[in-house]
Design an enzyme around this catalytic site. Structure first.
Site, PDB file in Angstrom:
ATOM      1  CB  CYS A 131      13.645   8.081   8.234  1.00  0.00           C
ATOM      2  SG  CYS A 131      12.286   7.645   7.178  1.00  0.00           S
TER       3      CYS A 131
ATOM      4  CE  LYS B 200      -1.801   2.981   2.185  1.00  0.00           C
ATOM      5  NZ  LYS B 200      -1.504   4.402   1.842  1.00  0.00           N
TER       6      LYS B 200
ATOM      7  CD  GLU C 287      10.970  12.504  11.690  1.00  0.00           C
ATOM      8  OE1 GLU C 287       9.841  12.054  11.945  1.00  0.00           O
ATOM      9  OE2 GLU C 287      11.847  11.853  11.092  1.00  0.00           O
TER      10      GLU C 287
ATOM     11  N   GLY D   1       7.043   5.368   8.479  1.00  0.00           N
ATOM     12  CA  GLY D   1       6.231   6.583   8.498  1.00  0.00           C
ATOM     13  C   GLY D   1       6.311   7.257   9.857  1.00  0.00           C
TER      14      GLY D   1
ATOM     15  CD  GLU E 182      12.872   4.313   9.099  1.00  0.00           C
ATOM     16  OE1 GLU E 182      12.633   5.291   9.861  1.00  0.00           O
ATOM     17  OE2 GLU E 182      13.073   4.432   7.882  1.00  0.00           O
TER      18      GLU E 182
END
Ligand code: ADP
Length: 482
Positions: free
Chosen positions: A287, A178, A384, A231, A253
């Site tokens: 990331c 997906k 982040e 994500g 992750e």
């Protein structure tokens, strides 16, 4: 995007080897212009159900029975096809994600390399014999989980498909992919190439769609045996909870707030391109972005000044112009990053890159910004951002550097720049991270190198051989023969 790049109908979904029209579609927008470039599937729960059923059938059939060496050959062919189509794939990724063409091309090369690596690994994944009591022979079998779900983000679709789907298929799983609703063109292109490479029907199924619809349905589906997700932290936690209802393993992750530590004895010339590059690559939507640069006070002003020079030279523009930095993925992401820039009002904005004058008005451009003067607990040094924003923080000694580096909820990657071998080794052990780089940062993406986080950066390891262990379950066989 050139018309040749989109050589297929991007609204079709792949279920059980058949490309089909979806029940509903969504618009896919260009980050560079804001204009719609394609219609893509808005995958429904029924379509996800059908994809899982097709994967299950492949697992019970041709794909599940295929010898590892044959799986490897198909992946090798797929890698070769990716290599033959690098320019097309790069054009699709650049148009879809907004990343400069060169960066998109490097991602396509990475995808080919993942296929090559996992093709070679497929028939080298084996169990062990275990010395045991007299009269027994004991051995282990590494078996695929079965049907694996891959819910991937929009920032590096090709790289993440490579490490996730590539490893899962090599280990003998069937996959349901997906891709993100913001960027899914290369996932679809990859599946078309997989078909051409001879991947049996149902081994890989692709259904784009919304996270809360197709994604949530897939993550909590009882027909799934493993969920792999890259994500945000919030969605990762929701996926883990959904998978927990079926008691299936997850690999998460979830990004980070990764530091690079620069000591006064470092080769600063060598460090500089990494200090800035790892902050602004993919417009900071990475990331493992190095969003915190910790610098020993004796060289702080020098490093800050030289980073600032590089920032002032950064040019931001549409993906196709292939400048240093592209747009952010969406208006929403731009709003989030601008929110952080506003939160940095109490800091010193030392330097900014420049958005080129002819950047399309509808694109989601943000000038890369370098901040100084942030206390380690400032929002810009803790959260982040997922944008081209870095903070430079001074430290006085190794203990303080370590404490600041480890002082966030995350732990994905860290870099140490120093010529002191003892310090390199101490920090490699002491830093909370899944990867520590010494006198480099990222090792060029090293697809062979296990990757993943600690803390809120997630758990499980992708990439390298280690990923194959995550995509298998271990069975112990103890035979008593007297
Ligand atoms: P970002 O914030 O970077 O867009 P997300 O974590 O929201 O990242 O999305 C990453 C992937 O997870 C995308 O494919 C998205 O569709 C999917 N996703 C988002 N929400 C959910 C959810 N509740 N359940 C499952 N998948 C989701």
């Amino acid at each position: 995007m050139t018309p040749e790049a989109l050589w297929f109908d991007p609204s079709e979904i792949l279920i059980g080897g058949r490309w089909q029209a979806p029940a509903a579609t969504l618009g896919l927008d260009s980050p560079s212009t804001g204009a719609e470039i394609a219609r893509i599937a808005r995958g429904s729960t029924e379509e996800i159900d059908a994809a899982i059923a097709a994967a299950r059938a492949a697992q019970a059939g041709d794909w599940g029975r295929m010898p590892a060496v044959e799986r490897g050959r198909i992946l090798a062919k797929l890698g070769a096809l990716v290599s033959e189509n690098l320019d097309t794939l790069a054009a699709l990724e650049a148009a879809d994600v907004g990343k400069p063409l060169r960066q998109a091309r490097a991602d396509a090369v990475g995808l080919a390399r993942y296929m090559e690596f996992y093709a070679g690994a497929a028939d080298k994944l084996h169990g062990e014999t275990i010395p045991f009591q007299d009269g027994y022979t004991v051995y282990t079998l590494r078996e695929p989980h079965g049907v694996t779900a891959h819910i991937i983000p929009w920032n590096y679709p090709m790289q993440i498909i490579g490490r996730s789907v590539g490893a899962a298929l090599a280990a003998g799983n069937a996959a349901v992919l997906k891709p993100a609703e913001e960027a899914c063109l290369t996932a679809l292109a990859f599946a078309r190439l997989a078909e051409e490479a001879g991947l049996p029907a149902g081994a890989l199924n692709v259904v784009p769609g919304l996270g809360a619809e197709a994604g949530a349905h897939l993550a909590g589906h009882p027909g799934i045996d493993h969920v792999s997700f890259t994500g945000s932290v919030g969605v990762g936690a929701a996926i883990q909870a959904a998978a927990a209802a079926n008691v299936v393993p997850v690999t998460l992750e979830l990004g980070g707030k990764s530091p690079q530590l620069v000591f006064a004895d470092a080769d600063i010339d060598a460090a500089l391109p990494f200090l800035v590059g790892a902050g602004v690559q993919n417009a900071g939507q990475t990331c493992s972005a190095a969003s915190r640069i910790l610098v020993e006070r004796r060289v702080h002003d020098e490093v800050l000044g030289r980073m600032a020079e590089r920032y002032r030279a950064l040019r931001v523009g549409p993906a196709e112009a292939d400048l240093d930095v592209g747009p952010l993925i969406s208006a929403r992401q731009k709003e989030i990053v601008e929110g952080y820039l506003a939160k940095g009002a109490d800091l010193e904005a030392v330097a900014r890159g420049e958005i080129v004058a002819n950047a399309p008005a509808g694109g989601h451009y943000v000038a890369p910004t370098l901040f100084a003067g942030a206390a380690p607990d400032h929002a810009l040094a803790q959260e982040e951002i997922f944008g081209p924003v870095q903070v430079v923080i001074p430290f006085d000694d190794e203990d303080e550097a370590r404490a600041i580096a480890n002082g966030t909820e995350y732990g994905l990657v860290a870099g140490v720049w120093s010529r002191d071998g003892g310090r390199q080794m101490r920090l490699a052990r002491a830093l909370n991270a899944g990867q520590v780089f010494i006198n480099n940062y990222g090792a060029g993406g090293g697809i062979e190198l296990p990757f993943g986080g600690v803390g809120k950066s997630g758990h499980g390891r992708e990439k390298g051989f280690e990923a194959l262990y995550g995509f298998t379950t271990l069975k112990t066989v103890a035979a008593h023969h007297g």
